[in-house]
Design a protein around this motif. Structure first.
Motif, PDB file in Angstrom:
ATOM      1  N   ALA A  97      22.870  48.578  -3.251  1.00 48.56           N
ATOM      2  CA  ALA A  97      23.349  47.236  -3.582  1.00 48.56           C
ATOM      3  C   ALA A  97      24.691  47.316  -4.303  1.00 48.56           C
ATOM      4  CB  ALA A  97      22.322  46.512  -4.445  1.00 48.56           C
ATOM      5  N   ILE A  98      24.803  48.214  -5.253  1.00 50.52           N
ATOM      6  CA  ILE A  98      26.050  48.309  -6.023  1.00 50.52           C
ATOM      7  C   ILE A  98      27.191  48.829  -5.136  1.00 50.52           C
ATOM      8  CG2 ILE A  98      27.174  49.538  -7.951  1.00 50.52           C
ATOM      9  CD1 ILE A  98      25.428  47.143  -8.787  1.00 50.52           C
ATOM     10  N   ALA A 157      27.510  48.349  -1.893  1.00 53.84           N
ATOM     11  CA  ALA A 157      27.909  47.231  -1.018  1.00 53.84           C
ATOM     12  C   ALA A 157      28.684  46.184  -1.804  1.00 53.84           C
ATOM     13  CB  ALA A 157      26.665  46.614  -0.388  1.00 53.84           C
ATOM     14  N   TRP A 158      28.230  45.917  -3.016  1.00 55.72           N
ATOM     15  CA  TRP A 158      28.881  44.904  -3.854  1.00 55.72           C
ATOM     16  C   TRP A 158      30.306  45.334  -4.204  1.00 55.72           C
ATOM     17  CZ3 TRP A 158      30.129  45.712  -9.156  1.00 55.72           C
ATOM     18  CH2 TRP A 158      30.650  44.584  -9.798  1.00 55.72           C
ATOM     19  N   LYS A 159      30.464  46.607  -4.612  1.00 51.89           N
ATOM     20  CA  LYS A 159      31.794  47.101  -5.007  1.00 51.89           C
ATOM     21  C   LYS A 159      32.763  47.011  -3.835  1.00 51.89           C
ATOM     22  CE  LYS A 159      30.869  50.244  -8.816  1.00 51.89           C
ATOM     23  NZ  LYS A 159      30.487  51.603  -9.164  1.00 51.89           N
TER      24      LYS A 159
END
Lengths: 490, 266
Positions: B258-259, B261-263
């Motif tokens: 998740a992190i 993809a978010w970054k």
């Protein structure tokens, strides 16, 4: 419902000691002419405003107050001054074809305005009262009818006419605290822009001590306000000289002014922070602004034509309102999914977007047409897809598919038939990566749904009809014994 | 109509005792089908016993028509009845308050007519709110408070055991008047505590210090069973101890994905 994606972002916010960005676009239009309205009521007095600040964004605010809102005449006089201020703004917006925008602190403030909009359109006009009082009552009725547009429209997803600053920030940031704590503007700002050298949790807790909703702090009421209001009322009752009464009224205003001013400054700060991100606007936001403007203009025309605000919706009106809200929610979710890269990336992880590589394409003639079957392979661990789902290609939503089969071995294989766009967009070739999701936002689709609903509701449904219900036809006996059928599966 | 505080004004002990007696007399009269029994008893003084201690309560009114077998609880609130838009928190509070009135009335009835309390006092109450848009009252008659009555009754049953636990944790002679004594008790923080409990903030501080996932919201303890936020941070960053089991491994993989993809997207 929270999931691992939300969890990861909230833990990341806690790790960094500040909120993390939730979007890569600005998902709310902030009108340069928007009005910030902050106010507090008196404890236990619903639908009253004790003091208010109103300001155009970035400009000096105007302060309004009354010494005691329980004095209905004094309260009405103050409300009329507030009404004048906002009514001028609404008129200006209509004349310039601009979407009006009111910014308040939080959902609590929206709720307070809603209470006010519930009452004001029905303000009684006492025909035996002096003309000035009758005129005030009529002005408040008119203002209440205008205000009702904003409060009744507020529950629609993606609307931008009445916004809480906490909502504005929540759309753009994820904090490391609970959603319920995010509705305190001060605490949320502490996460979004933490004071330098200070622990974010301590800063948020400190900020929570200042009221940021629509009421004053009960301790402030007890320690300051009660005495100030009582002194004013007592002087008035005892026939004190006018300058003395004015001075005591001013003391009430002086006590309340810092409360609503602090709220106003925080709303302005929230706006500055979001603008300061310098993000591009969400694609398609224009459509939502136009929708809101049209709704505002329609409401003004309805009121100008003598229309009245119903106290409660009738079943038919409620059904249409429900349809509009449902549609607004769908369209807003689609707009975020199709327009914002962060929402899109996280939706892939959540499985609401299917992302896969085209592994096979078969085209076969079927009479005069050609059926194109596309097979994609996805490595996503979580996928929400079923046979019969209608999907579109996110890069060009004219290309549409219907899912005919979905199977999972090591990867997920999805077989789909192209239903639209095979000529305009073309059939995707093997090796192409596709992002597929529900349809793109379509703000005009609700019109045909409303027509359909109107046809359906021409006859009152049995649930709302006074007639007795028609007898239920007998349930046909199942042809197969279900227990045997289950056992046959073993 | 009998207005109990008007008959015995004042808050001295003697007046309060007289108010209890007056209320009891009127309840007994209704039980005896006395035609002179009042239709409305305003602010009767009732009590409920929790862990052997009496707690006095005064419902806004008890109401019964001549034909009714007994009184029902009647609560008056100043806020408007806005149908579906009524503040759910305030409505829940009003129902809970009325539920306490139901239990107190049942207890009072049991003392007068043993075995009849529950039959005579059903879990439904009348709520009076302001009419929306007007300065007039509106009635929500026979509002069901089954869930609230059950919850309050369960809490009252649980109280003696809880109090025994509290005494054991505090030690002899210690009262809850000092901060260290309060801090000695374990917190059970949930986000909605903030809306009604005076202890919410100390409990939140304690939960924060312990890394309780409940501080992120009600859904998060399910996502992090037996895992603190500190440990979740270790799993997210990959620093600290390696995942101890399959659950931690999966959690670490999902959060890190998740992190990432978010970054990339942000």
């Amino acid at each position: 419902m929270a999931d691992h994606v939300d969890l990861a972002l909230r833990v990341e916010a806690r790790r960094r000691g500040r909120a993390v960005r939730a979007t890569a676009t600005q998902v709310r239009r902030i009108q340069p002419h928007a009005r910030i309205v902050t106010f507090v009521g008196m404890a236990g007095e619903h639908a009253t405003i004790h003091a208010a600040h109103i300001a155009r964004l970035g400009r000096a605010p105007k302060f309004f107050f009354c010494p005691d809102p329980r004095d209905r005449d004094v309260h009405a006089q103050m409300l009329c001054r507030v009404a004048d201020e906002l009514q001028r703004y609404f008129d200006w917006c209509e004349a310039h074809d601009e979407m009006p925008q009111i910014l308040v602190t939080s959902p609590a403030a929206v709720g307070k305005l809603d209470s006010l909009a519930d009452r004001l359109p029905y303000a009684p006009v006492d025909r035996s009262a002096p003309q000035a009082i009758q005129a005030r009552a009529r002005q408040l009725r008119a203002f209440g009818s205008q205000l009702a547009f904003f409060t009744r429209y507020a529950p629609r997803s993606g609307q931008q006419v009445l916004m809480g600053a906490t909502d504005l920030l929540s759309q753009h940031f994820i904090t490391g605290q609970d959603d319920q704590e995010d509705v305190h503007l001060g605490a949320q700002l502490a996460w979004v822009a933490p004071p330098r050298g200070k622990d974010v949790l301590a800063a948020a807790e400190l900020a929570e001590r200042s009221p940021m909703g629509a009421n004053t702090d009960p301790e402030f009421d007890t320690d300051v306000l009660v005495d100030a209001v009582a002194a004013h009322n007592s002087a008035r009752r005892n026939g004190a000289p006018a300058p003395r009464i004015s001075a005591l009224a001013a003391a009430v205003g002086a006590a309340l002014e810092p409360v609503t001013l602090a709220m106003l400054e925080n709303v302005q700060r929230a706006v500055d922070i979001v603008r300061g991100l310098g993000l591009p606007e969400l694609p398609g936001l224009d459509g939502f602004v136009d929708r809101d403007l049209q709704a505002f203009v329609d409401h003004r025309a309805y009121i100008a034509g003598g229309g009245r605000i119903p106290l409660s919706d009738r079943p038919k009106g409620a059904a249409f309102e429900y349809l509009s809200r449902e549609d607004a929610e769908e369209q807003w979710a689609a707009a975020l999914l199709h327009g914002d890269p962060v929402h899109r990336a996280l939706a892939r992880l959540r499985g609401t977007i299917i992302s896969g590589k085209v592994s096979n394409v078969v085209s076969r003639p079927d009479g005069r047409r050609t059926i194109h079957t596309v097979e994609i392979t996805s490595t996503q661990t979580l996928l929400r897809v079923r046979r019969g789902d209608d999907l579109c290609w996110m890069d060009d939503s004219r290309l549409r598919f219907v899912v005919t089969e979905a199977s999972r071995a090591r990867n997920v294989t999805i077989r789909m038939e192209i239903t639209k766009g095979m000529r305009a967009v073309g059939v995707p070739s093997v090796g192409t990566t596709l992002d597929l999701a529900d349809g793109a936002p379509n703000l005009d689709g609700v019109t045909s749904q409303r027509v359909q609903l109107a046809v359906r509701l021409r006859a009152m449904p049995a649930t709302h009809d006074a007639q007795p219900l028609a007898p239920v036809p007998p349930i046909p006996k199942p042809r197969v014994d279900p227990i045997r059928a289950v056992e046959a599966l073993r | 109509v009998v207005n109990v505080p008007q008959v015995f004004p004042g808050t001295d002990k003697a007046s309060l005792v007289k108010r209890i007696r007056l209320g009891r007399e009127k309840l007994a009269a209704k039980l005896a089908r006395d035609p002179g029994a009042p239709n409305i008893i305003i602010k009767p003084r009732l009590w409920i016993a929790v862990a052997g201690v009496r707690y006095f309560i005064e419902p806004d009114a008890l109401v019964a028509a001549d034909a009714d077998p007994y009184y029902g609880v009647f609560e008056i609130k100043s806020y408007p009845d806005r149908d579906g838009k009524s503040d759910p928190g305030k409505m829940a509070q009003a129902r809970r308050q009325a539920a306490v009135g139901v239990l107190a009335l049942r207890e009072a009835t049991e003392r007068l007519a043993p075995g009849q309390g529950e039959a005579l006092v059903p879990p439904s109450v009348d709520l009076v709110l302001a009419r929306r848009g007007y300065r007039q009252p509106t009635l929500r008659a026979n509002e069901t408070v089954v869930a609230e009555v059950t919850t309050v009754a369960n809490a009252m049953d649980q109280a003696p055991r809880d109090l025994a636990d509290v005494e054991r944790l505090l030690g002899p002679g210690v009262t809850l008047e000092t901060a260290p004594a309060i801090e000695a008790l374990p917190a059970n923080y949930r986000a909605d505590c903030l809306s009604f409990c005076a202890m919410a903030k100390p409990c939140r501080r304690e939960a924060t210090a312990a890394g309780d996932p409940a501080i992120l919201g009600t859904a998060y303890p399910e996502l992090l069973p037996n895992t603190s936020l500190g440990r979740a941070e270790e799993l997210l960053t990959g620093k600290g101890a390696a995942p101890r089991d399959a659950h931690e491994q999966r959690l670490a993989d999902e959060m890190q994905a998740a992190i990432r993809a978010w970054k990339k997207a942000v």
